[in-house]
Design a protein around this motif. Structure first.
Motif, PDB file in Angstrom:
ATOM      1  N   ASP A  51       0.818  -1.215   0.000  1.00 43.94           N
ATOM      2  CA  ASP A  51       0.000   0.000   0.000  1.00 43.94           C
ATOM      3  C   ASP A  51       0.852   1.265   0.000  1.00 43.94           C
ATOM      4  OD1 ASP A  51      -2.067  -1.885   0.412  1.00 43.94           O
ATOM      5  OD2 ASP A  51      -1.913  -1.666   2.577  1.00 43.94           O
ATOM      6  N   PRO A  52       1.814   1.395  -0.915  1.00 39.49           N
ATOM      7  CA  PRO A  52       2.699   2.557  -0.855  1.00 39.49           C
ATOM      8  C   PRO A  52       1.984   3.855  -1.216  1.00 39.49           C
ATOM      9  CG  PRO A  52       3.096   1.323  -2.868  1.00 39.49           C
ATOM     10  CD  PRO A  52       2.139   0.507  -2.046  1.00 39.49           C
ATOM     11  N   SER A  53       2.381   4.917  -0.544  1.00 39.78           N
ATOM     12  CA  SER A  53       1.863   6.256  -0.802  1.00 39.78           C
ATOM     13  C   SER A  53       3.031   7.186  -1.065  1.00 39.78           C
ATOM     14  CB  SER A  53       1.071   6.746   0.410  1.00 39.78           C
ATOM     15  OG  SER A  53       0.855   8.147   0.352  1.00 39.78           O
ATOM     16  N   VAL A  54       2.837   8.166  -1.937  1.00 42.42           N
ATOM     17  CA  VAL A  54       3.920   9.084  -2.272  1.00 42.42           C
ATOM     18  C   VAL A  54       3.360  10.486  -2.478  1.00 42.42           C
ATOM     19  CG1 VAL A  54       3.774   8.521  -4.746  1.00 42.42           C
ATOM     20  CG2 VAL A  54       5.880   9.507  -3.821  1.00 42.42           C
ATOM     21  N   THR A  55       4.138  11.486  -2.080  1.00 44.69           N
ATOM     22  CA  THR A  55       3.781  12.876  -2.321  1.00 44.69           C
ATOM     23  C   THR A  55       5.053  13.677  -2.523  1.00 44.69           C
ATOM     24  OG1 THR A  55       2.397  14.714  -1.525  1.00 44.69           O
ATOM     25  CG2 THR A  55       3.807  13.661   0.095  1.00 44.69           C
ATOM     26  N   LYS A  56       4.951  14.827  -3.181  1.00 42.98           N
ATOM     27  CA  LYS A  56       6.110  15.690  -3.395  1.00 42.98           C
ATOM     28  C   LYS A  56       6.083  16.824  -2.392  1.00 42.98           C
ATOM     29  CE  LYS A  56       8.775  18.194  -6.855  1.00 42.98           C
ATOM     30  NZ  LYS A  56       8.849  18.724  -8.238  1.00 42.98           N
ATOM     31  N   ALA A  60      11.808  17.126  -3.177  1.00 42.77           N
ATOM     32  CA  ALA A  60      11.948  15.700  -2.894  1.00 42.77           C
ATOM     33  C   ALA A  60      10.582  15.017  -2.875  1.00 42.77           C
ATOM     34  CB  ALA A  60      12.653  15.484  -1.560  1.00 42.77           C
ATOM     35  N   TYR A  61      10.626  13.710  -3.029  1.00 43.58           N
ATOM     36  CA  TYR A  61       9.432  12.875  -2.906  1.00 43.58           C
ATOM     37  C   TYR A  61       9.526  12.090  -1.609  1.00 43.58           C
ATOM     38  CZ  TYR A  61       8.920  14.022  -7.819  1.00 43.58           C
ATOM     39  OH  TYR A  61       8.796  14.714  -9.011  1.00 43.58           O
ATOM     40  N   TRP A  62       8.387  11.957  -0.944  1.00 40.59           N
ATOM     41  CA  TRP A  62       8.328  11.236   0.326  1.00 40.59           C
ATOM     42  C   TRP A  62       7.296  10.126   0.202  1.00 40.59           C
ATOM     43  CZ3 TRP A  62      11.398  12.069   4.617  1.00 40.59           C
ATOM     44  CH2 TRP A  62      12.248  13.187   4.519  1.00 40.59           C
ATOM     45  N   ALA A  63       7.606   8.985   0.766  1.00 46.45           N
ATOM     46  CA  ALA A  63       6.727   7.816   0.657  1.00 46.45           C
ATOM     47  C   ALA A  63       6.614   7.115   2.006  1.00 46.45           C
ATOM     48  CB  ALA A  63       7.253   6.848  -0.401  1.00 46.45           C
ATOM     49  N   SER A  64       5.553   6.333   2.130  1.00 43.77           N
ATOM     50  CA  SER A  64       5.388   5.441   3.275  1.00 43.77           C
ATOM     51  C   SER A  64       4.621   4.215   2.796  1.00 43.77           C
ATOM     52  CB  SER A  64       4.663   6.134   4.433  1.00 43.77           C
ATOM     53  OG  SER A  64       4.701   5.323   5.593  1.00 43.77           O
ATOM     54  N   ALA A  73       6.001   1.965  13.306  1.00 45.50           N
ATOM     55  CA  ALA A  73       4.930   1.983  12.317  1.00 45.50           C
ATOM     56  C   ALA A  73       5.219   2.982  11.200  1.00 45.50           C
ATOM     57  CB  ALA A  73       3.605   2.336  12.987  1.00 45.50           C
ATOM     58  N   TYR A  74       5.002   2.535   9.982  1.00 42.64           N
ATOM     59  CA  TYR A  74       5.052   3.352   8.784  1.00 42.64           C
ATOM     60  C   TYR A  74       6.448   3.912   8.494  1.00 42.64           C
ATOM     61  CZ  TYR A  74      -0.036   3.349   9.480  1.00 42.64           C
ATOM     62  OH  TYR A  74      -1.344   2.982   9.685  1.00 42.64           O
ATOM     63  N   PRO A  75       7.232   3.206   7.687  1.00 40.25           N
ATOM     64  CA  PRO A  75       8.543   3.734   7.311  1.00 40.25           C
ATOM     65  C   PRO A  75       8.404   5.030   6.518  1.00 40.25           C
ATOM     66  CG  PRO A  75       7.926   1.911   5.884  1.00 40.25           C
ATOM     67  CD  PRO A  75       6.900   1.952   6.988  1.00 40.25           C
ATOM     68  N   LEU A  76       9.337   5.943   6.723  1.00 41.04           N
ATOM     69  CA  LEU A  76       9.410   7.189   5.965  1.00 41.04           C
ATOM     70  C   LEU A  76      10.577   7.093   4.999  1.00 41.04           C
ATOM     71  CD1 LEU A  76       8.796   9.977   8.609  1.00 41.04           C
ATOM     72  CD2 LEU A  76       7.520   9.691   6.486  1.00 41.04           C
ATOM     73  N   LEU A  77      10.283   7.238   3.709  1.00 41.61           N
ATOM     74  CA  LEU A  77      11.308   7.105   2.683  1.00 41.61           C
ATOM     75  C   LEU A  77      11.384   8.373   1.851  1.00 41.61           C
ATOM     76  CD1 LEU A  77       9.405   4.161   2.596  1.00 41.61           C
ATOM     77  CD2 LEU A  77      11.650   3.488   1.778  1.00 41.61           C
ATOM     78  N   LYS A  78      12.583   8.724   1.434  1.00 45.98           N
ATOM     79  CA  LYS A  78      12.818   9.957   0.687  1.00 45.98           C
ATOM     80  C   LYS A  78      13.533   9.649  -0.623  1.00 45.98           C
ATOM     81  CE  LYS A  78      15.080  14.487   1.182  1.00 45.98           C
ATOM     82  NZ  LYS A  78      15.939  15.323   2.072  1.00 45.98           N
ATOM     83  N   SER A  79      13.174  10.383  -1.688  1.00 49.63           N
ATOM     84  CA  SER A  79      13.783  10.201  -2.997  1.00 49.63           C
ATOM     85  C   SER A  79      13.794  11.524  -3.755  1.00 49.63           C
ATOM     86  CB  SER A  79      13.008   9.160  -3.806  1.00 49.63           C
ATOM     87  OG  SER A  79      13.496   9.049  -5.133  1.00 49.63           O
ATOM     88  N   TRP A 104      -2.212   0.142   8.815  1.00 48.85           N
ATOM     89  CA  TRP A 104      -2.321  -0.059   7.371  1.00 48.85           C
ATOM     90  C   TRP A 104      -2.396   1.273   6.623  1.00 48.85           C
ATOM     91  CZ3 TRP A 104      -7.081  -3.891   7.534  1.00 48.85           C
ATOM     92  CH2 TRP A 104      -6.645  -5.154   7.960  1.00 48.85           C
ATOM     93  N   ALA A 105      -2.046   1.191   5.341  1.00 49.78           N
ATOM     94  CA  ALA A 105      -2.394   2.162   4.297  1.00 49.78           C
ATOM     95  C   ALA A 105      -2.219   3.623   4.692  1.00 49.78           C
ATOM     96  CB  ALA A 105      -3.850   1.923   3.864  1.00 49.78           C
ATOM     97  N   PRO A 106      -0.973   4.058   4.985  1.00 51.71           N
ATOM     98  CA  PRO A 106      -0.765   5.476   5.256  1.00 51.71           C
ATOM     99  C   PRO A 106      -0.862   6.279   3.957  1.00 51.71           C
ATOM    100  CG  PRO A 106       1.345   4.374   5.110  1.00 51.71           C
ATOM    101  CD  PRO A 106       0.288   3.294   4.982  1.00 51.71           C
ATOM    102  N   GLU A 107      -1.448   7.437   3.996  1.00 47.69           N
ATOM    103  CA  GLU A 107      -1.519   8.315   2.822  1.00 47.69           C
ATOM    104  C   GLU A 107      -0.881   9.649   3.180  1.00 47.69           C
ATOM    105  OE1 GLU A 107      -1.778   8.711  -0.933  1.00 47.69           O
ATOM    106  OE2 GLU A 107      -2.889   7.006  -0.113  1.00 47.69           O
ATOM    107  N   LEU A 108       0.301   9.877   2.631  1.00 44.46           N
ATOM    108  CA  LEU A 108       1.036  11.109   2.908  1.00 44.46           C
ATOM    109  C   LEU A 108       0.564  12.219   1.978  1.00 44.46           C
ATOM    110  CD1 LEU A 108       4.749   9.922   3.262  1.00 44.46           C
ATOM    111  CD2 LEU A 108       3.375  11.010   5.048  1.00 44.46           C
TER     112      LEU A 108
END
Length: 515
Positions: A51-56, A60-64, A73-79, A104-108
């Motif tokens: 259930d990956p979520s991504v926002t700008k 940078a882009y951030w995902a969880s 709970a809920y890893p924070l990833l950066k790209s 479940w299902a984080p929406e950033l």
């Protein structure tokens, strides 16, 4: 952030890549905006990232992604390019007071200078709820604001969206399929503080097409031209018998009427990936991409649902089509080695949401406090393939030592491992809460012993050990069947265990996970 020795590895796909590994030449320099006519999809987060979520946010882009019953709970990833991701931390290092499990299902999202995460969790004494937390910057810290909606049958998979007039709405799914009912997708106004829903809820659509089976869920929305577009998942999400696929619907007004595409589903199982769905649409340099999950046909439920990126186009008649010009770009599988240097545990490690391990890093060693129940206390690391070797070196000779081990772990009640205590090696299994000793062997007096597990097909497990770190002796002649290990909604972990009385400590000198 201070990280241990594993900083010698290159961050790719949110895991550590050994300097001896390399990406395929066609993916090492490719930017996503060069992707059309190049590949159908790219595997961008190796391992269990449902259930990956991504926002700008800024440049940078951030995902969880879903963590379920793994914690934090809920890893924070950066790209910076949607392909290469670095884990920077987690949204919750402490559970919100109202919730107990199933994160479940984080929406950033990012709006008016603040970062919001809409998420699903199980309410203590209740059912699944949609809640929200916020932060002043994507790295956090995040402040929880509690549940926004808790329906009797459960509320999950939230997404925020503004209508044509700028009114903020919360979109979510009523979890009717859990009790044999339909699954309406609801929209309801929300205040700008994100602390409460207002007005009346309106149904947008529900599962009424044959391919959708018993549910629609995981809605992600975007506005393009005259239309709102809703990407949504349907059918069976998880496990060996999954039937998941993704469809799209559109409407000129947020509250409808909504029209489903007559060519749905638009994203389905192919030769490499099974049961794709539940993602988020994102734009980069004028190109549109979908970050979603799927099971790899190699590794499947044992690795878990991995995150892929795929470009899509808008057709002349105002619908959506995914690019099908090539196969999946696959990075080289990493070799991970953790020497436990530094003062903090790498973000690659997780543990059970129901148990808080006692962990100390000192002098290049990991010290893990023991517990007497289940498999003891433990930490776990994602796997990246169905075929791998993992090992850890246990330091011995300490008085009052617990059983220190290496295990393949599904959850608290399902694991297979090899432990050493005093002069005995023990291969054990815990299946559905029932414990069994499979093999025992005597061990000579040594200062350390290296425990090893070789896994094939995600489930066929052989254990061995070495007293010199070089020559390994097998403990079984036939693989142990670990097909029972994966929980229905997540992949397995390779873990370090400590079982014994309170106050006992297991000492580990290193950890290796290799393809």
């Amino acid at each position: 952030m201070t990280l241990p020795k594993v900083l010698q590895y290159l961050f790719v796909g949110s895991v550590f890549w050994c300097c001896k590994s390399s990406l395929p030449s066609n993916s090492a320099t490719r930017q996503p905006d060069q992707a059309d006519q190049a590949f159908s999809s790219a595997l961008v987060m190796l391992g269990d990232y449902p259930d990956p979520s991504v926002t700008k946010i800024g440049n940078a882009y951030w995902a969880s992604a879903t963590s379920s019953n793994w914690f934090p709970a809920y890893p924070l990833l950066k790209s910076t390019d949607l392909i290469h991701w670095q884990t920077t931390g987690f949204i919750f290092d402490k559970k919100p007071d109202w919730a107990d499990y199933y994160f479940w299902a984080p929406e950033l999202t990012y709006d008016k200078g603040k970062v919001y995460v809409y998420y699903t969790a199980h309410k203590k004494g209740g059912n699944l709820c949609v809640a929200v937390a916020s932060a002043d910057r994507p790295e956090g810290p995040y402040r929880d604001h509690g549940p926004l909606v808790c329906q009797t049958d459960g509320s999950i998979d939230a997404f925020p969206m503004r209508d044509n007039k700028g009114q903020l709405y919360l979109i979510w799914k009523e979890d009717g399929n859990s009790v044999g009912k339909p699954t309406p997708i609801w929209a309801q106004p929300m205040n700008e503080e994100r602390t409460a829903l207002t007005g009346e809820k309106r149904e947008l659509f529900r599962n009424d097409a044959p391919w959708e089976s018993n549910l629609v869920e995981g809605v992600s929305m975007m506005k393009h031209g005259d239309y709102f577009y809703a990407f949504y998942a349907a059918a069976g999400c998880c496990g060996p018998g999954c039937t998941y696929a993704n469809g799209v619907a559109r409407a000129k007004n947020l509250l409808g009427p909504w029209e489903k595409y007559n060519k749905n589903p638009i994203l389905t199982t192919d030769e490499s990936w099974r049961c794709p769905g539940h993602g988020t649409a994102i734009e980069r340099n004028g190109h549109h991409y979908f970050l979603y999950h799927a099971y790899g046909k190699q590794g499947h439920v044992y690795v878990g649902r991995q995150a892929l990126l795929r470009e899509f186009l808008f057709t002349d008649d105002g619908w959506v089509t995914f690019q099908n010009s090539g196969g999946t770009v696959l990075p080289a599988l990493p070799t991970v080695r953790d020497e436990f240097e530094g003062n903090t545990l790498s973000t690659a490690w997780n543990w059970s949401i129901f148990r808080q391990p006692i962990i100390q890093l000192q002098n290049g060693q990991l010290r893990l406090g023991a517990k007497p129940d289940i498999i003891g206390d433990y930490i776990g690391h994602r796997t990246f393939s169905g075929n791998y070797t993992t090992q850890t070196t246990v330091l011995r000779g300490q008085p009052n030592s617990p059983a220190a081990g290496l295990a393949i772990i599904g959850d608290d009640d399902n694991a297979i491992g090899l432990s050493v205590q005093n002069d005995e090696l023990r291969v054990w299994k815990r299946e559905k809460g029932n414990d069994q000793v499979i093999t025992t062997a005597q061990l000579s007096t040594t200062k350390s012993v290296t425990l090893q597990a070789k896994v094939q097909n995600g489930k066929d497990i052989l254990f061995g050990y070495s007293t010199d770190g070089q020559t390994f002796k097998a403990l079984e002649t036939a693989p142990i069947d670990g097909s029972f290990l994966p929980p229905w909604d997540r992949g397995i972990r390779v873990g370090l265990t400590a079982k014994g009385t309170a106050g006992q400590t297991a000492q580990f000198d290193s950890f290796v996970l290799a393809p």
